[in-house]
Design a protein around this motif. Structure first.
Motif, mmCIF file in Angstrom:
data_model
loop_
_atom_site.group_PDB
_atom_site.id
_atom_site.type_symbol
_atom_site.label_atom_id
_atom_site.label_comp_id
_atom_site.label_asym_id
_atom_site.label_seq_id
_atom_site.Cartn_x
_atom_site.Cartn_y
_atom_site.Cartn_z
ATOM 1 N N THR A 1 0.999 -1.368 0.017
ATOM 2 C CA THR A 1 -0.133 -0.115 0.020
ATOM 3 C C THR A 1 0.878 1.080 0.038
ATOM 4 O OG1 THR A 1 -1.755 -0.978 1.227
ATOM 5 C CG2 THR A 1 -1.931 1.214 1.301
ATOM 6 N N TYR A 2 1.888 1.211 0.795
ATOM 7 C CA TYR A 2 2.976 2.364 0.812
ATOM 8 C C TYR A 2 3.515 2.589 -0.571
ATOM 9 C CZ TYR A 2 6.321 5.439 3.091
ATOM 10 O OH TYR A 2 7.315 6.356 3.456
ATOM 11 N N GLU A 3 4.035 1.383 -1.191
ATOM 12 C CA GLU A 3 4.653 1.810 -2.449
ATOM 13 C C GLU A 3 3.703 2.318 -3.362
ATOM 14 O OE1 GLU A 3 7.758 1.323 -3.093
ATOM 15 O OE2 GLU A 3 8.545 0.102 -1.303
ATOM 16 N N MET A 4 2.458 2.017 -3.338
ATOM 17 C CA MET A 4 1.295 2.220 -4.414
ATOM 18 C C MET A 4 0.976 3.946 -4.095
ATOM 19 S SD MET A 4 -1.414 -0.748 -4.445
ATOM 20 C CE MET A 4 -2.282 0.175 -5.605
ATOM 21 N N GLY A 5 1.648 4.404 -3.110
ATOM 22 C CA GLY A 5 1.711 5.949 -2.845
ATOM 23 C C GLY A 5 0.538 6.090 -1.721
ATOM 24 N N GLU A 6 -0.233 5.337 -1.251
ATOM 25 C CA GLU A 6 -1.316 5.473 -0.048
ATOM 26 C C GLU A 6 -0.253 5.448 1.156
ATOM 27 O OE1 GLU A 6 -4.745 3.045 -0.704
ATOM 28 O OE2 GLU A 6 -4.279 3.128 -2.880
ATOM 29 N N ARG A 7 0.471 6.313 1.478
ATOM 30 C CA ARG A 7 1.264 6.326 2.571
ATOM 31 C C ARG A 7 0.509 6.418 4.090
ATOM 32 N NH1 ARG A 7 7.085 8.997 0.549
ATOM 33 N NH2 ARG A 7 7.349 7.409 -1.397
ATOM 34 N N VAL B 1 0.712 3.704 6.904
ATOM 35 C CA VAL B 1 1.087 3.784 8.268
ATOM 36 C C VAL B 1 -0.045 3.491 9.295
ATOM 37 C CG1 VAL B 1 1.693 5.783 9.756
ATOM 38 C CG2 VAL B 1 2.586 5.547 7.446
ATOM 39 N N ARG B 2 -1.207 3.704 8.906
ATOM 40 C CA ARG B 2 -2.182 3.233 9.794
ATOM 41 C C ARG B 2 -2.401 1.818 9.977
ATOM 42 N NH1 ARG B 2 -5.181 7.455 7.028
ATOM 43 N NH2 ARG B 2 -6.309 6.030 5.764
ATOM 44 N N MET B 3 -2.317 1.292 8.963
ATOM 45 C CA MET B 3 -2.198 -0.151 9.169
ATOM 46 C C MET B 3 -1.148 -0.824 9.992
ATOM 47 S SD MET B 3 -2.931 -1.348 5.142
ATOM 48 C CE MET B 3 -4.021 -0.588 3.788
ATOM 49 N N LEU B 4 0.108 -0.243 9.882
ATOM 50 C CA LEU B 4 1.371 -0.835 10.617
ATOM 51 C C LEU B 4 1.008 -0.466 12.188
ATOM 52 C CD1 LEU B 4 4.250 -0.105 8.191
ATOM 53 C CD2 LEU B 4 3.247 -2.332 8.835
ATOM 54 N N ARG B 5 0.419 0.580 12.371
ATOM 55 C CA ARG B 5 0.213 1.145 13.732
ATOM 56 C C ARG B 5 -0.871 -0.054 14.322
ATOM 57 N NH1 ARG B 5 3.511 4.532 14.779
ATOM 58 N NH2 ARG B 5 4.243 6.287 13.501
ATOM 59 N N ARG B 6 -1.877 -0.118 13.503
ATOM 60 C CA ARG B 6 -2.913 -1.028 14.098
ATOM 61 C C ARG B 6 -2.273 -2.201 14.367
ATOM 62 N NH1 ARG B 6 -6.307 1.166 10.111
ATOM 63 N NH2 ARG B 6 -6.124 -0.560 8.721
ATOM 64 N N THR B 7 -1.596 -2.723 13.472
ATOM 65 C CA THR B 7 -0.923 -4.262 13.697
ATOM 66 C C THR B 7 0.024 -4.152 14.888
ATOM 67 O OG1 THR B 7 -0.992 -4.561 11.295
ATOM 68 C CG2 THR B 7 0.903 -5.920 12.450
ATOM 69 N N ALA B 8 0.933 -3.018 15.089
ATOM 70 C CA ALA B 8 1.748 -2.765 16.176
ATOM 71 C C ALA B 8 0.811 -2.796 17.355
ATOM 72 C CB ALA B 8 2.329 -1.763 16.098
ATOM 73 N N ALA B 9 -0.348 -2.383 17.367
ATOM 74 C CA ALA B 9 -1.109 -2.163 18.507
ATOM 75 C C ALA B 9 -1.625 -3.503 19.125
ATOM 76 C CB ALA B 9 -2.155 -1.019 18.307
ATOM 77 N N GLY C 1 9.784 1.801 10.119
ATOM 78 C CA GLY C 1 10.979 2.815 10.111
ATOM 79 C C GLY C 1 11.747 2.417 8.901
ATOM 80 N N ASP C 2 11.559 1.028 8.266
ATOM 81 C CA ASP C 2 12.110 0.716 7.018
ATOM 82 C C ASP C 2 11.525 1.555 5.799
ATOM 83 O OD1 ASP C 2 14.000 -1.054 7.854
ATOM 84 O OD2 ASP C 2 12.542 -2.865 7.526
ATOM 85 N N LEU C 3 10.332 1.690 5.785
ATOM 86 C CA LEU C 3 9.437 2.491 4.698
ATOM 87 C C LEU C 3 9.826 3.698 5.093
ATOM 88 C CD1 LEU C 3 5.914 0.917 5.111
ATOM 89 C CD2 LEU C 3 7.837 0.458 3.399
ATOM 90 N N TYR C 4 10.062 4.722 6.315
ATOM 91 C CA TYR C 4 10.492 6.121 6.454
ATOM 92 C C TYR C 4 11.758 6.173 5.825
ATOM 93 C CZ TYR C 4 6.259 7.540 9.116
ATOM 94 O OH TYR C 4 5.173 7.735 9.516
ATOM 95 N N ARG C 5 12.723 5.246 5.998
ATOM 96 C CA ARG C 5 14.010 5.305 5.739
ATOM 97 C C ARG C 5 14.212 5.298 4.227
ATOM 98 N NH1 ARG C 5 16.912 1.214 4.694
ATOM 99 N NH2 ARG C 5 16.022 -0.438 5.757
#
Length: 596
Positions: free
Chosen positions: A378-384, A388-396, A409-413
């Motif tokens: 999703t991030y690579e498709m430009g829907e950043r 980010v919301r998906m990853l935060r939900r998974t982390a939570a 962090g990898d995506l931001y880097r």
């Protein structure tokens, strides 16, 4: 002298997110694969359509079999299999007996995941070309799916035996005999694969599974035990199969020790983690299923093992075609689905990757991984923001797991959002109760983010700690050594570190460039030239490495060659800062720019 400040040639710009997907560990020499494929004759055709024919067609050819074939071929070359299948089927309606067209339609349908329609076409294709490997595999899969084991065996007996067929016929026959309950015939069929030097690893993976499916638990146990003596050569799925058998036999402590040995080698492996979680939980051995319980599951496992052997990239279409058949036989086989999604990611087919990962069981072994990979695509498709919301939900949802935050962090880097990347790496590290050797990567990645955001006092300790955890990690040796050289600090130590990195990765152009640049900073210009020329040979498309070679040429008096390399660097799309430096050097030479 004060050399021109330079950007890092290798450490960060080409540092990419590694895949974290388990493999069976069954290498296949791709030269051997070519020999296998040589056994498949080209299909006959009433009219041969040339791939090199120009795509500009006269009007009367646009809506012809020829026109549709060219459109289909173009779509297939771009791996747009849905469009390719549609065009091939239009061509087939106009030229139904053309093997070239029928084969294209069949393969495109199969690659697109429309396996039922592909299976319908397979018999017609086999009539036109009896040697077509994938048509035979589709027919065999369909026969085993329908439990028509005699049909599968008849196809093996009547068809070609050489080339790739010599590798797959034993698989078809072995599982068909399992389906019929013929233990001796099944074992004999699989044994023929052991003599195939290209699929020996596939044989070793399948042998204990086949014995278990035949109800020969003690024989399977002996094969598992022999393989477990070299755990570094045993795949995660075979380890899980062995652990399941031990658990069903009431030997749970042995099963835990077995899985732990493999986890020590591959601590992030999802299959092994799930196996250990099962072994530490409530024991109910009577309901624990073997990894492979019947002929259908066994042939699916064979197709998946073959796809792993072909490789994600080197196997080309063959890998995904065999995976599609495996999923038809066993739709719950998330290992195959995750590998297929990984292939789509590697080709930057983000939506197909998302669609594939979405079918992974969210409560299964790969549930969290699939959600993470959906976010990455999703991030690579430009829907950043959505990613980010998906990853935060998974982390939570997984508060003890650092991996969703590491991925963020990898995506931001990779987007050069260094401050944000460092923040997420720090959050990931806060979830690590005790640093182990495998956590070097998080420290290294955070060190990169700190260094690129001009926070070297924070970056340096991270790099040093990463090197403490992994003393022979070439990326860390190179990055820290190069940075020290570029800063004019610890140059002798840094040069030795880069030499170690080059010894570990002699064909990595970025690392060889670092050694050349270290010699440059030491004033050892002839040695710098030798290494920088080698770096350009290895990675000639890098503007920074090319610029470095230009500087070294200037220092040894080869000024025309220096200017040529600087001009090349400009043509390689450097960033704005390097572009300005190179243009200035072309105007006034290196020394005035360096002095400034």
């Amino acid at each position: 002298m004060q050399p021109v400040p330079m950007q890092h040639a290798g450490p960060s710009a080409r540092f990419r997110l590694p895949r974290r997907i388990s493999r069976l560990g069954m290498p296949l020499a791709m030269a051997g694969l070519a020999l296998l494929l040589a056994g498949c004759a080209k299909p006959p055709s009433q009219r041969v359509y040339s791939d090199s024919t120009p795509y500009q067609l006269p009007p009367q050819e646009v809506d012809s079999a020829y026109g549709h074939f060219l459109a289909a071929r173009h779509a297939r070359l771009n791996r747009d299999y849905v469009a390719a299948a549609a065009y091939y089927q239009r061509a087939m309606a106009l030229d139904p007996n053309n093997a070239q067209v029928v084969q294209g339609a069949f393969l495109s349908l199969l690659a697109a995941g429309n396996t039922p329609k592909a299976m319908e076409l397979a018999p017609a294709l086999l009539v036109l070309n009896p040697n077509d490997h994938m048509a035979r595999m589709a027919i065999a899969s369909n026969a085993i799916l329908r439990r028509d084991y005699d049909a599968a065996l008849a196809m093996v007996a009547s068809g070609p035996q050489g080339g790739i067929h010599g590798a797959f016929n034993p698989l078809i026959a072995a599982w068909a005999e399992v389906g019929k309950g013929n233990a001796d015939a099944a074992k004999a069929a699989l044994a023929r694969l052991d003599r195939n030097p290209l699929f020996g690893g596939v044989h070793d993976h399948l042998k204990p599974l086949l014995l278990e499916a035949l109800g020969l638990s003690n024989e399977a146990l002996a094969v598992y035990a022999a393989a477990a003596e070299t755990p570094e050569r045993v795949g995660a799925r075979q380890t899980d199969g062995y652990a399941r058998l031990l658990q069903r036999m009431g030997r749970t402590e042995e099963a835990r020790a077995l899985v732990q040995r493999s986890l020590d080698l591959s601590p992030e492996n999802a299959t092994l983690q799930a196996a250990m979680k099962r072994l530490l939980g409530p024991q109910n051995a009577t309901t624990l299923a073997p990894l492979v319980g019947n002929a259908q599951d066994g042939f699916a496992e064979s197709l998946y093992a073959a796809a792993n052997a072909f490789g994600r990239n080197d196997g080309g279409e063959l890998t995904e075609l065999h995976l599609q058949l495996a999923l038809t036989l066993r739709p719950d086989m998330d290992d195959a689905r995750v590998l297929l999604g990984d292939i789509y990611e590697s080709r930057k087919h983000w939506q197909r990757a998302i669609d594939t990962y979405a079918k992974v069981n969210p409560q299964g072994v790969y549930g969290e991984m699939a959600q993470t990979r959906i976010a990455v695509s999703t991030y690579e498709m430009g829907e950043r923001e959505a990613a980010v919301r998906m990853l935060r939900r998974t982390a939570a949802a997984n508060p003890d797991d650092y991996r969703p935050l590491l991925t963020l962090g990898d995506l931001y880097r990779q987007s050069e959002m260094w401050v944000e990347a460092a923040r997420e790496y720090t959050a990931a590290l806060e979830r690590v109760p005790q640093l182990e050797q495998r956590h070097w990567f998080i420290l290294f990645a955070r060190g990169i983010a700190y260094e690129r955001s001009k926070q070297w006092p924070k970056a340096e300790p991270d790099m040093q700690k990463a090197l403490e955890l992994q003393p022979e990690q070439p990326m860390v040796l190179n990055y820290l050594g190069y940075t020290w050289v570029d800063m004019g600090r610890n140059i002798d130590v840094a040069t030795d570190m880069i030499k170690r990195a080059v010894a570990l990765r002699p064909n990595d152009g970025a690392i060889v460039d670092s050694l050349g640049w270290a010699y440059y900073r030491l004033g050892r210009y002839p040695e710098a030239v030798v290494n920088l020329e080698r770096a350009v040979e290895l990675k000639g498309s890098d503007p920074v490495i090319t610029d470095h070679l230009g500087d070294a040429y200037w220092k040894v008096g080869r000024r025309a060659e220096a200017q040529f390399q600087w001009r090349r660097a400009l043509g390689l799309k450097p960033d704005a800062e390097l572009e300005q430096q190179v243009k200035r050097k072309l105007e006034v030479g290196l020394d005035p720019v360096a002095a400034k």
